[in-house]
Design a protein around this motif. Structure first.
Motif, mmCIF file in Angstrom:
data_model
loop_
_atom_site.group_PDB
_atom_site.id
_atom_site.type_symbol
_atom_site.label_atom_id
_atom_site.label_comp_id
_atom_site.label_asym_id
_atom_site.label_seq_id
_atom_site.Cartn_x
_atom_site.Cartn_y
_atom_site.Cartn_z
ATOM 1 N N GLY A 66 0.794 -1.213 0.000
ATOM 2 C CA GLY A 66 0.000 0.000 0.000
ATOM 3 C C GLY A 66 0.829 1.268 0.000
ATOM 4 N N MET A 67 1.987 1.253 0.656
ATOM 5 C CA MET A 67 2.845 2.430 0.668
ATOM 6 C C MET A 67 3.374 2.722 -0.733
ATOM 7 S SD MET A 67 3.767 4.521 3.150
ATOM 8 C CE MET A 67 4.035 3.624 4.669
ATOM 9 N N ASP A 68 3.714 1.664 -1.472
ATOM 10 C CA ASP A 68 4.179 1.854 -2.848
ATOM 11 C C ASP A 68 3.048 2.362 -3.741
ATOM 12 O OD1 ASP A 68 6.765 1.009 -2.283
ATOM 13 O OD2 ASP A 68 6.277 -1.099 -2.643
ATOM 14 N N VAL A 69 1.834 1.869 -3.492
ATOM 15 C CA VAL A 69 0.670 2.363 -4.240
ATOM 16 C C VAL A 69 0.491 3.855 -4.002
ATOM 17 C CG1 VAL A 69 -1.846 2.250 -4.457
ATOM 18 C CG2 VAL A 69 -0.524 0.146 -4.196
ATOM 19 N N LEU A 70 0.578 4.255 -2.750
ATOM 20 C CA LEU A 70 0.402 5.664 -2.382
ATOM 21 C C LEU A 70 1.456 6.537 -3.058
ATOM 22 C CD1 LEU A 70 -1.040 7.800 -0.677
ATOM 23 C CD2 LEU A 70 0.475 7.177 1.229
ATOM 24 N N ARG A 71 2.699 6.110 -3.003
ATOM 25 C CA ARG A 71 3.765 6.886 -3.645
ATOM 26 C C ARG A 71 3.536 6.981 -5.150
ATOM 27 N NH1 ARG A 71 7.255 3.617 -0.138
ATOM 28 N NH2 ARG A 71 7.871 4.876 1.691
ATOM 29 N N GLN A 72 3.090 5.882 -5.746
ATOM 30 C CA GLN A 72 2.858 5.858 -7.197
ATOM 31 C C GLN A 72 1.795 6.858 -7.618
ATOM 32 O OE1 GLN A 72 0.303 2.755 -9.065
ATOM 33 N NE2 GLN A 72 2.201 2.077 -10.055
ATOM 34 N N ILE A 73 0.661 6.865 -6.912
ATOM 35 C CA ILE A 73 -0.430 7.745 -7.339
ATOM 36 C C ILE A 73 -0.107 9.203 -7.045
ATOM 37 C CG2 ILE A 73 -2.148 5.911 -7.128
ATOM 38 C CD1 ILE A 73 -3.116 7.130 -4.547
ATOM 39 N N ARG A 74 0.611 9.474 -5.958
ATOM 40 C CA ARG A 74 0.986 10.866 -5.670
ATOM 41 C C ARG A 74 2.044 11.359 -6.656
ATOM 42 N NH1 ARG A 74 -3.556 11.538 -3.469
ATOM 43 N NH2 ARG A 74 -3.722 11.604 -1.190
ATOM 44 N N LYS A 75 2.929 10.465 -7.075
ATOM 45 C CA LYS A 75 3.980 10.860 -8.015
ATOM 46 C C LYS A 75 3.401 11.342 -9.332
ATOM 47 C CE LYS A 75 8.272 9.215 -10.143
ATOM 48 N NZ LYS A 75 9.221 8.060 -10.286
ATOM 49 N N ARG A 76 2.292 10.761 -9.750
ATOM 50 C CA ARG A 76 1.697 11.192 -11.012
ATOM 51 C C ARG A 76 0.690 12.331 -10.822
ATOM 52 N NH1 ARG A 76 -1.294 5.894 -11.148
ATOM 53 N NH2 ARG A 76 -3.462 6.378 -10.642
ATOM 54 N N GLY A 77 0.613 12.864 -9.607
ATOM 55 C CA GLY A 77 -0.199 14.050 -9.370
ATOM 56 C C GLY A 77 -1.638 13.803 -8.988
ATOM 57 N N ASP A 78 -1.992 12.566 -8.647
ATOM 58 C CA ASP A 78 -3.363 12.254 -8.232
ATOM 59 C C ASP A 78 -3.584 12.764 -6.811
ATOM 60 O OD1 ASP A 78 -5.736 10.960 -7.288
ATOM 61 O OD2 ASP A 78 -5.503 9.432 -8.831
ATOM 62 N N LEU A 79 -4.569 13.668 -6.650
ATOM 63 C CA LEU A 79 -4.818 14.310 -5.356
ATOM 64 C C LEU A 79 -6.017 13.728 -4.612
ATOM 65 C CD1 LEU A 79 -4.237 18.043 -6.380
ATOM 66 C CD2 LEU A 79 -2.603 16.441 -5.365
ATOM 67 N N THR A 80 -6.535 12.590 -5.075
ATOM 68 C CA THR A 80 -7.678 11.966 -4.403
ATOM 69 C C THR A 80 -7.340 11.733 -2.924
ATOM 70 O OG1 THR A 80 -8.212 10.795 -6.455
ATOM 71 C CG2 THR A 80 -9.304 10.047 -4.440
ATOM 72 N N PRO A 81 -8.196 12.179 -1.989
ATOM 73 C CA PRO A 81 -7.911 11.969 -0.566
ATOM 74 C C PRO A 81 -7.756 10.488 -0.239
ATOM 75 C CG PRO A 81 -9.670 13.562 -0.840
ATOM 76 C CD PRO A 81 -9.416 12.982 -2.201
ATOM 77 N N VAL A 82 -6.728 10.168 0.535
ATOM 78 C CA VAL A 82 -6.418 8.780 0.894
ATOM 79 C C VAL A 82 -6.374 8.632 2.408
ATOM 80 C CG1 VAL A 82 -4.695 6.934 0.785
ATOM 81 C CG2 VAL A 82 -5.098 8.371 -1.227
ATOM 82 N N LEU A 83 -7.152 7.673 2.895
ATOM 83 C CA LEU A 83 -7.107 7.294 4.300
ATOM 84 C C LEU A 83 -6.416 5.941 4.391
ATOM 85 C CD1 LEU A 83 -9.859 7.603 6.980
ATOM 86 C CD2 LEU A 83 -8.649 5.448 6.709
ATOM 87 N N ILE A 84 -5.307 5.890 5.104
ATOM 88 C CA ILE A 84 -4.585 4.634 5.301
ATOM 89 C C ILE A 84 -5.271 3.830 6.395
ATOM 90 C CG2 ILE A 84 -2.459 3.625 6.213
ATOM 91 C CD1 ILE A 84 -0.891 5.747 4.795
ATOM 92 N N LEU A 85 -5.486 2.552 6.096
ATOM 93 C CA LEU A 85 -6.122 1.634 7.030
ATOM 94 C C LEU A 85 -5.160 0.467 7.219
ATOM 95 C CD1 LEU A 85 -8.888 1.190 8.487
ATOM 96 C CD2 LEU A 85 -9.539 -0.187 6.518
ATOM 97 N N THR A 86 -4.639 0.299 8.426
ATOM 98 C CA THR A 86 -3.583 -0.708 8.583
ATOM 99 C C THR A 86 -3.445 -1.187 10.015
ATOM 100 O OG1 THR A 86 -1.219 -1.113 8.245
ATOM 101 C CG2 THR A 86 -1.860 1.089 8.932
ATOM 102 N N ALA A 87 -2.898 -2.389 10.143
ATOM 103 C CA ALA A 87 -2.596 -2.945 11.461
ATOM 104 C C ALA A 87 -1.221 -2.509 11.939
ATOM 105 C CB ALA A 87 -2.662 -4.467 11.415
ATOM 106 N N ARG A 88 -0.459 -1.864 11.068
ATOM 107 C CA ARG A 88 0.869 -1.383 11.470
ATOM 108 C C ARG A 88 0.702 -0.150 12.368
ATOM 109 N NH1 ARG A 88 3.737 -1.219 5.480
ATOM 110 N NH2 ARG A 88 3.128 -3.307 4.813
#
Length: 228
Positions: free
Chosen positions: A59-81
């Motif tokens: 999920g962290m790589d997904v987040l970096r990928q979408i932000r790198k291309r300029g996608d500003l959709t709000p993201v809430l991280i949901l995790t057991a970490r």
């Protein structure tokens, strides 16, 4: 509002989808990280709930990928970490909020509403437009103090138009906001919803922009007829 859920736990995912749909969201559920980026590129989503421990792509790589291309959709991280370093890394990578497992559904919904408010530049949860008041938390609609009962799709359509008042939303944009991939959408579904809203809230609230779509003008608001 249309939401993308990325969660690989079947039991938890089913529970989240059920809760979100009851709250009025249209939800598309993805079970591995590699599918999230392409989905966000090809479709419109208002919010993303992203688990970090996803197969195929973390999920962290997904987040970096979408932000790198300029996608500003709000993201809430949901995790057991629950390590502080993981929370800081997620927020620094572009997440808008963070919710650890286990969690309360009520808290998840409240955090999603907060993300919607911030995205819309609002401090208050209520949407006010003349005599019209819409409360996304309780799904209450009032016109000059009189409660108006709206089915889920009509409420979602009204909510979307109010969130973007002054802008024209096409039928395709509204369909993507109201329906997930598994929903069947008729060719005149949006027109029917608009017709029903006009009957309940007045013909002047929603304006048709011929050949383009629909809008709620920022300078035009519904008024209750005092003669009723």
């Amino acid at each position: 509002m249309r939401l993308l859920l990325a969660e690989d736990d079947s039991l938890l995912g089913e529970g989240i989808v059920t809760a979100l749909r009851r709250a009025g969201y249209s939800v598309d559920w993805f079970r591995d990280g590699s599918t999230v980026g392409p989905a966000l590129q090809n479709e419109h989503f208002d919010l993303v709930v992203l688990d970090l421990g996803l197969p195929k792509m973390d999920g962290m790589d997904v987040l970096r990928q979408i932000r790198k291309r300029g996608d500003l959709t709000p993201v809430l991280i949901l995790t057991a970490r629950d390590d502080l370093d993981d929370r800081v890394a997620g927020l620094d990578a572009g997440a808008d909020d963070y919710l650890g497992k286990p969690f309360s559904v009520d808290e998840l919904l409240a955090r999603l509403r907060a993300l919607q408010r911030r995205r819309g530049g609002r401090a208050d949860n209520l949407l006010q437009h003349g005599d019209l008041t819409v409360d996304p938390a309780s799904h209450r609609v009032e016109l000059a103090g009189t409660p108006i009962v709206l089915p889920r799709r009509e409420f979602a359509l009204l909510h979307a138009l109010l969130e973007h008042r002054g802008n024209v939303l096409s039928r395709e944009q509204l369909e993507q906001t109201l329906y997930s991939w598994e929903d069947e959408v008729g060719s005149n579904t949006i027109e029917v919803h608009v017709h029903h809203l006009r009957k309940k809230l007045g013909n002047d609230l929603i304006r048709t922009v011929r050949g383009i779509g629909y809008t709620i003008d920022s300078t035009t608001s519904p008024q209750r007829d005092l003669g009723e």
